[in-house]
Enzyme design. Structure first.
Site, PDB file in Angstrom:
ATOM      1  N   THR A  36     -24.639 -22.090 -37.113  1.00 57.73           N
ATOM      2  CA  THR A  36     -23.789 -22.020 -35.766  1.00 57.73           C
ATOM      3  C   THR A  36     -22.467 -23.127 -35.893  1.00 57.73           C
ATOM      4  O   THR A  36     -21.639 -22.834 -34.883  1.00 57.73           O
ATOM      5  CB  THR A  36     -24.342 -22.246 -34.491  1.00 57.73           C
ATOM      6  N   LYS A  64     -32.024 -25.166 -29.340  1.00 60.15           N
ATOM      7  CA  LYS A  64     -31.507 -24.893 -28.361  1.00 60.15           C
ATOM      8  C   LYS A  64     -30.567 -23.591 -28.639  1.00 60.15           C
ATOM      9  O   LYS A  64     -29.923 -23.000 -27.720  1.00 60.15           O
ATOM     10  CB  LYS A  64     -30.594 -25.784 -27.675  1.00 60.15           C
ATOM     11  N   ARG A  76     -24.745 -38.009 -51.310  1.00 60.73           N
ATOM     12  CA  ARG A  76     -23.791 -37.973 -52.340  1.00 60.73           C
ATOM     13  C   ARG A  76     -23.826 -39.081 -53.355  1.00 60.73           C
ATOM     14  O   ARG A  76     -23.285 -39.187 -54.398  1.00 60.73           O
ATOM     15  CB  ARG A  76     -22.199 -38.054 -51.513  1.00 60.73           C
ATOM     16  N   CYS A 133     -14.553 -33.586 -47.728  1.00 59.63           N
ATOM     17  CA  CYS A 133     -13.670 -32.254 -47.917  1.00 59.63           C
ATOM     18  C   CYS A 133     -12.306 -32.889 -48.736  1.00 59.63           C
ATOM     19  O   CYS A 133     -11.549 -32.306 -49.549  1.00 59.63           O
ATOM     20  CB  CYS A 133     -13.470 -31.844 -46.527  1.00 59.63           C
ATOM     21  N   GLN A 183      -5.211 -34.990 -42.455  1.00 62.00           N
ATOM     22  CA  GLN A 183      -6.204 -34.428 -42.357  1.00 62.00           C
ATOM     23  C   GLN A 183      -6.558 -33.759 -40.755  1.00 62.00           C
ATOM     24  O   GLN A 183      -6.273 -34.430 -39.862  1.00 62.00           O
ATOM     25  CB  GLN A 183      -7.560 -35.281 -42.495  1.00 62.00           C
ATOM     26  N   GLY A 192     -11.752 -31.179 -39.497  1.00 59.32           N
ATOM     27  CA  GLY A 192     -12.734 -32.167 -40.194  1.00 59.32           C
ATOM     28  C   GLY A 192     -13.580 -32.824 -39.281  1.00 59.32           C
ATOM     29  O   GLY A 192     -14.742 -33.258 -39.606  1.00 59.32           O
ATOM     30  N   LYS A 246     -15.007 -43.285 -49.276  1.00 63.30           N
ATOM     31  CA  LYS A 246     -15.675 -42.173 -50.185  1.00 63.30           C
ATOM     32  C   LYS A 246     -14.809 -41.379 -50.899  1.00 63.30           C
ATOM     33  O   LYS A 246     -15.345 -41.356 -52.133  1.00 63.30           O
ATOM     34  CB  LYS A 246     -15.941 -40.936 -48.827  1.00 63.30           C
ATOM     35  N   ARG A 300      -5.691 -38.768 -39.623  1.00 63.50           N
ATOM     36  CA  ARG A 300      -5.920 -37.566 -38.688  1.00 63.50           C
ATOM     37  C   ARG A 300      -4.365 -37.157 -38.068  1.00 63.50           C
ATOM     38  O   ARG A 300      -3.847 -38.039 -37.677  1.00 63.50           O
ATOM     39  CB  ARG A 300      -6.756 -37.817 -37.632  1.00 63.50           C
ATOM     40  N   HIS A 326      -6.343 -29.514 -44.968  1.00 62.10           N
ATOM     41  CA  HIS A 326      -5.920 -31.000 -45.334  1.00 62.10           C
ATOM     42  C   HIS A 326      -4.802 -31.315 -46.409  1.00 62.10           C
ATOM     43  O   HIS A 326      -4.742 -30.175 -47.200  1.00 62.10           O
ATOM     44  CB  HIS A 326      -7.315 -31.696 -45.886  1.00 62.10           C
TER      45      HIS A 326
HETATM   46  C1  2RA Z   1     -13.159 -35.413 -41.723  1.00 62.04           C
HETATM   47  N1  2RA Z   1     -13.642 -35.486 -44.021  1.00 62.04           N
HETATM   48  O1  2RA Z   1     -12.262 -34.915 -41.964  1.00 62.04           O
HETATM   49  C2  2RA Z   1     -14.105 -35.813 -42.548  1.00 62.04           C
HETATM   50  C3  2RA Z   1     -15.530 -35.031 -42.664  1.00 62.04           C
HETATM   51  N2  2RA Z   1     -15.168 -33.829 -42.499  1.00 62.04           N
HETATM   52  O2  2RA Z   1     -13.292 -35.810 -40.458  1.00 62.04           O
END
Ligand code: 2RA
Length: 340
Positions: A11, A39, A99, A130, A157, A161, A215, A236, A243
């Site tokens: 989902t 749920k 990972r 990602c 990003q 994400g 990462k 972000r 991205h």
């Molecule tokens: C993000 N790469 O973009 C991280 C987790 N998907 O928030």
């Protein structure tokens, strides 16, 4: 013939995208089951022209199933991935849980397909983060030609994400900018994301990096070459899906921009859109729903010996997660299970 496939976390954004991509790529499915939390049991999920009703993951027995594509959090993965693997079902996991485990291959099929042969140590294969996946697709062909010494990457990003909550937060905040009575405080992100950018993804580490940046460093070394030095700044941005990355590369050997462009044009998984004119480059809204990792703005970095800059864009729900996981399943089928 074909495979019995379980989608775990059906989902969620990535779970739904994996079902879409299995259908789009006509993966040889003999039987498929959509698994989700109790749920969500009974939720209807599309699989091509079919509709699946989710079943309860807690009660599900993986015995007799070939491949389980996992897209749930690390805590739930810790409970269910080992039991699926023990039942003989190969787990392809989107979480970060496995990972960095030396007994679990971390695979981007265009980059290190040979790693698939290490799957049977734990019957688990890990999908990279990602922001790592799209970058290593671009790095690998250039590394093979001119040996990469160092990578400096800044990411832009999208909010997807951070899952559905990230998408909802950008949407709600954007609406409330125009309707102040409707304003809501930041929840998913640490500061307002609408009309803003946030240089913070995941938690801060003692080094001062965020875990998202860590990462990218560790996963690039595991997938491409442990000798490559990587430093990242992950940001972000108020984009729903897609991205982007500004990547600066220093090579051991000289590689001019024209040869780099030719190499990337021929490389698997890559589309080069690179013209020095208005619109001669890719932006995130143009990559959504696509399989490709797009490369633009390829140019020499004349401030160092053997330097190159490029711009890398990809759908983070696809190459960054769901597509890469399905490609690993395709690789597993071709190279190992051979039932397709
Ligand atoms: C993000 N790469 O973009 C991280 C987790 N998907 O928030």
């Amino acid at each position: 013939m074909g495979y019995r496939i379980a989608i775990v976390g059906a989902t969620g954004n990535v779970g739904r995208e994996m079902l879409n991509i299995l259908d789009e790529r006509q993966f040889p499915v003999n039987e498929i089951v959509a698994l989700a939390s109790r749920k969500s049991q009974g939720t209807e999920i599309s699989f091509g022209d079919k509709t699946l009703k989710t079943k309860d993951l807690e009660q599900f027995d993986f015995a007799g199933w070939d491949i389980a594509l996992f897209a749930i959090g690390s805590e739930a993965t810790k409970v269910h991935a080992p039991r699926a693997a023990k039942a003989g079902c190969v787990v392809i996991d989107n979480s970060s849980l496995y990972r960095y485990d030396n007994d679990v291959p971390l695979i981007v099929p265009e980059v290190n397909p040979q790693a698939i042969h290490g799957y049977d140590k734990k019957n688990i294969i890990a999908n990279p983060n990602c922001s790592t996946a799209q970058m290593v697709v671009a790095l690998k062909p250039l590394h093979d030609r001119a040996t990469i010494k160092r990578v400096v990457v800044s990411t832009y990003q999208s909010v997807s994400g951070a899952g559905k909550d990230g998408i909802d937060e950008l949407w709600d905040q954007t609406k409330s900018i125009y309707n102040p009575t409707d304003s809501k405080p930041p929840r998913q992100f640490t500061k307002q994301i609408a009309f803003n950018v946030i240089p913070h993804i995941d938690v801060f580490m003692d080094s001062g990096e965020t875990k998202e940046e860590w990462k990218m460093v560790v996963e690039t070394k595991k997938i491409v070459d442990p000798k490559i030095k990587v430093t990242a700044t992950c940001v972000r941005v108020p984009v729903f899906v897609g991205h982007c990355e500004a990547i600066n590369i220093e090579f051991e050997d000289h590689l001019d921009e024209d040869e780099a462009r030719d190499i990337l044009r021929e490389a698997p998984g890559i589309m080069v859109v690179d013209k020095r004119e208005d619109g001669g480059y890719v932006t995130p809204i143009e990559c959504v729903g696509d399989f490709a990792t797009y490369i633009s703005r390829i140019r020499q970095d004349s401030t160092i010996d053997n330097g190159l800059n490029l711009w890398c864009v990809s759908d983070n729900l696809r190459k960054g997660a769901a597509l890469n996981a399905v490609q690993i399943a395709e690789l597993l089928g071709r190279e190992v299970l051979k039932k397709g």
